[in-house]
Design a protein around this motif. Structure first.
Motif, PDB file in Angstrom:
ATOM      1  N   CYS A 105       0.826  -1.213   0.000  1.00 15.03           N
ATOM      2  CA  CYS A 105       0.000   0.000   0.000  1.00 15.03           C
ATOM      3  C   CYS A 105       0.856   1.258   0.000  1.00 15.03           C
ATOM      4  O   CYS A 105       0.575   2.219  -0.719  1.00 15.03           O
ATOM      5  N   THR A 106       1.906   1.255   0.810  1.00 16.85           N
ATOM      6  CA  THR A 106       2.772   2.432   0.900  1.00 16.85           C
ATOM      7  C   THR A 106       3.445   2.724  -0.428  1.00 16.85           C
ATOM      8  O   THR A 106       3.409   3.858  -0.923  1.00 16.85           O
ATOM      9  N   TRP A 107       4.066   1.724  -0.992  1.00 13.54           N
ATOM     10  CA  TRP A 107       4.801   1.950  -2.234  1.00 13.54           C
ATOM     11  C   TRP A 107       3.873   2.222  -3.409  1.00 13.54           C
ATOM     12  O   TRP A 107       4.194   3.028  -4.288  1.00 13.54           O
ATOM     13  N   PHE A 108       2.726   1.555  -3.446  1.00 10.89           N
ATOM     14  CA  PHE A 108       1.778   1.855  -4.521  1.00 10.89           C
ATOM     15  C   PHE A 108       1.274   3.285  -4.411  1.00 10.89           C
ATOM     16  O   PHE A 108       1.232   4.015  -5.403  1.00 10.89           O
ATOM     17  N   ALA A 109       0.889   3.704  -3.225  1.00  8.38           N
ATOM     18  CA  ALA A 109       0.389   5.068  -3.035  1.00  8.38           C
ATOM     19  C   ALA A 109       1.453   6.089  -3.414  1.00  8.38           C
ATOM     20  O   ALA A 109       1.159   7.087  -4.077  1.00  8.38           O
ATOM     21  N   ARG A 110       2.662   5.838  -3.014  1.00 12.98           N
ATOM     22  CA  ARG A 110       3.746   6.783  -3.316  1.00 12.98           C
ATOM     23  C   ARG A 110       4.009   6.887  -4.814  1.00 12.98           C
ATOM     24  O   ARG A 110       4.037   7.983  -5.370  1.00 12.98           O
ATOM     25  N   HIS A 111       4.214   5.772  -5.459  1.00 10.04           N
ATOM     26  CA  HIS A 111       4.597   5.797  -6.871  1.00 10.04           C
ATOM     27  C   HIS A 111       3.431   6.133  -7.799  1.00 10.04           C
ATOM     28  O   HIS A 111       3.596   6.900  -8.751  1.00 10.04           O
ATOM     29  N   GLN A 112       2.270   5.577  -7.557  1.00  7.95           N
ATOM     30  CA  GLN A 112       1.116   5.897  -8.398  1.00  7.95           C
ATOM     31  C   GLN A 112       0.650   7.329  -8.143  1.00  7.95           C
ATOM     32  O   GLN A 112       0.227   8.014  -9.068  1.00  7.95           O
ATOM     33  N   GLY A 113       0.735   7.775  -6.913  1.00 10.51           N
ATOM     34  CA  GLY A 113       0.388   9.157  -6.594  1.00 10.51           C
ATOM     35  C   GLY A 113       1.282  10.140  -7.323  1.00 10.51           C
ATOM     36  O   GLY A 113       0.821  11.149  -7.863  1.00 10.51           O
ATOM     37  N   ARG A 114       2.567   9.854  -7.362  1.00 13.47           N
ATOM     38  CA  ARG A 114       3.503  10.707  -8.119  1.00 13.47           C
ATOM     39  C   ARG A 114       3.188  10.668  -9.605  1.00 13.47           C
ATOM     40  O   ARG A 114       3.245  11.698 -10.280  1.00 13.47           O
ATOM     41  N   ALA A 115       2.904   9.492 -10.116  1.00 14.55           N
ATOM     42  CA  ALA A 115       2.600   9.368 -11.547  1.00 14.55           C
ATOM     43  C   ALA A 115       1.351  10.156 -11.921  1.00 14.55           C
ATOM     44  O   ALA A 115       1.252  10.692 -13.029  1.00 14.55           O
ATOM     45  N   LEU A 116       0.404  10.251 -10.999  1.00 11.31           N
ATOM     46  CA  LEU A 116      -0.835  10.993 -11.262  1.00 11.31           C
ATOM     47  C   LEU A 116      -0.736  12.467 -10.865  1.00 11.31           C
ATOM     48  O   LEU A 116      -1.689  13.223 -11.043  1.00 11.31           O
ATOM     49  N   GLY A 117       0.421  12.869 -10.307  1.00 12.46           N
ATOM     50  CA  GLY A 117       0.594  14.252  -9.896  1.00 12.46           C
ATOM     51  C   GLY A 117      -0.074  14.587  -8.582  1.00 12.46           C
ATOM     52  O   GLY A 117      -0.340  15.756  -8.293  1.00 12.46           O
ATOM     53  N   LEU A 118      -0.350  13.574  -7.775  1.00  8.62           N
ATOM     54  CA  LEU A 118      -0.964  13.792  -6.469  1.00  8.62           C
ATOM     55  C   LEU A 118       0.124  13.961  -5.424  1.00  8.62           C
ATOM     56  O   LEU A 118       1.276  13.657  -5.653  1.00  8.62           O
ATOM     57  N   GLY A 119      -0.254  14.405  -4.275  1.00  9.24           N
ATOM     58  CA  GLY A 119       0.697  14.470  -3.173  1.00  9.24           C
ATOM     59  C   GLY A 119       0.759  15.847  -2.565  1.00  9.24           C
ATOM     60  O   GLY A 119       0.179  16.813  -3.070  1.00  9.24           O
ATOM     61  N   LEU A 120       1.483  15.926  -1.484  1.00  7.53           N
ATOM     62  CA  LEU A 120       1.662  17.179  -0.771  1.00  7.53           C
ATOM     63  C   LEU A 120       2.943  17.850  -1.253  1.00  7.53           C
ATOM     64  O   LEU A 120       3.975  17.209  -1.388  1.00  7.53           O
ATOM     65  N   LYS A 121       2.842  19.143  -1.490  1.00  3.37           N
ATOM     66  CA  LYS A 121       4.028  19.882  -1.884  1.00  3.37           C
ATOM     67  C   LYS A 121       4.835  20.227  -0.650  1.00  3.37           C
ATOM     68  O   LYS A 121       4.294  20.435   0.434  1.00  3.37           O
ATOM     69  N   LYS A 122       6.142  20.314  -0.834  1.00  2.00           N
ATOM     70  CA  LYS A 122       7.001  20.716   0.260  1.00  2.00           C
ATOM     71  C   LYS A 122       6.831  22.209   0.492  1.00  2.00           C
ATOM     72  O   LYS A 122       6.544  22.975  -0.434  1.00  2.00           O
TER      73      LYS A 122
END
Length: 132
Positions: A105-122
């Protein structure tokens, strides 16, 4: 979806579903529990059902927050390993499935989230964008 991300998704899906089946078997097919059927259902089964649809559909955000639910099963398995020697194999399998689901779950969320442009900005990136 890249092959690596697909493997993380497969790991998350298979281990999460395996954990659900394992918990059902442990709680209902064995005579180990002294608690009522309603209690066992509410405490051990229902939490796994909350993120199930999102995990099946491959939603990165659901995979990320499912880890909070998985921590309950991680702690449960560690506790049972320590306090219930007669249930050690059940608890060891639960620990293994929970750990694999957490990793997937962790690695899928991280990598797929990046691929879709999701995530928190620094914070430093946000300040650059706003000009401060």
């Amino acid at each position: 979806m890249s092959p690596a991300v697909a493997r993380y998704r497969w790991l998350a899906l298979v281990s999460y579903l395996g954990l659900l089946v394992w918990v059902l078997l442990w709680q209902f097919a064995t005579g180990y529990s002294e608690h009522s059927l309603l209690f066992r259902t509410l405490v051990y089964v229902v939490p796994l059902l909350f993120p199930l649809i999102g995990i099946i559909r491959g939603k990165p955000y659901t995979h990320a927050w499912a880890n909070f639910i998985l921590m309950w099963y991680f702690l449960h398995s560690l506790t049972m390993l320590y306090v219930a020697p007669e249930q050690r194999w059940w608890a060891a399998i639960e620990l293994l499935l929970t750990t694999l689901a957490f990793i997937g779950c962790t690695w899928f969320a991280r990598h797929q989230g990046r691929a879709l442009g999701l995530g928190l900005k620094k914070l430093k990136d946000e300040k650059k964008e706003s000009g401060n």
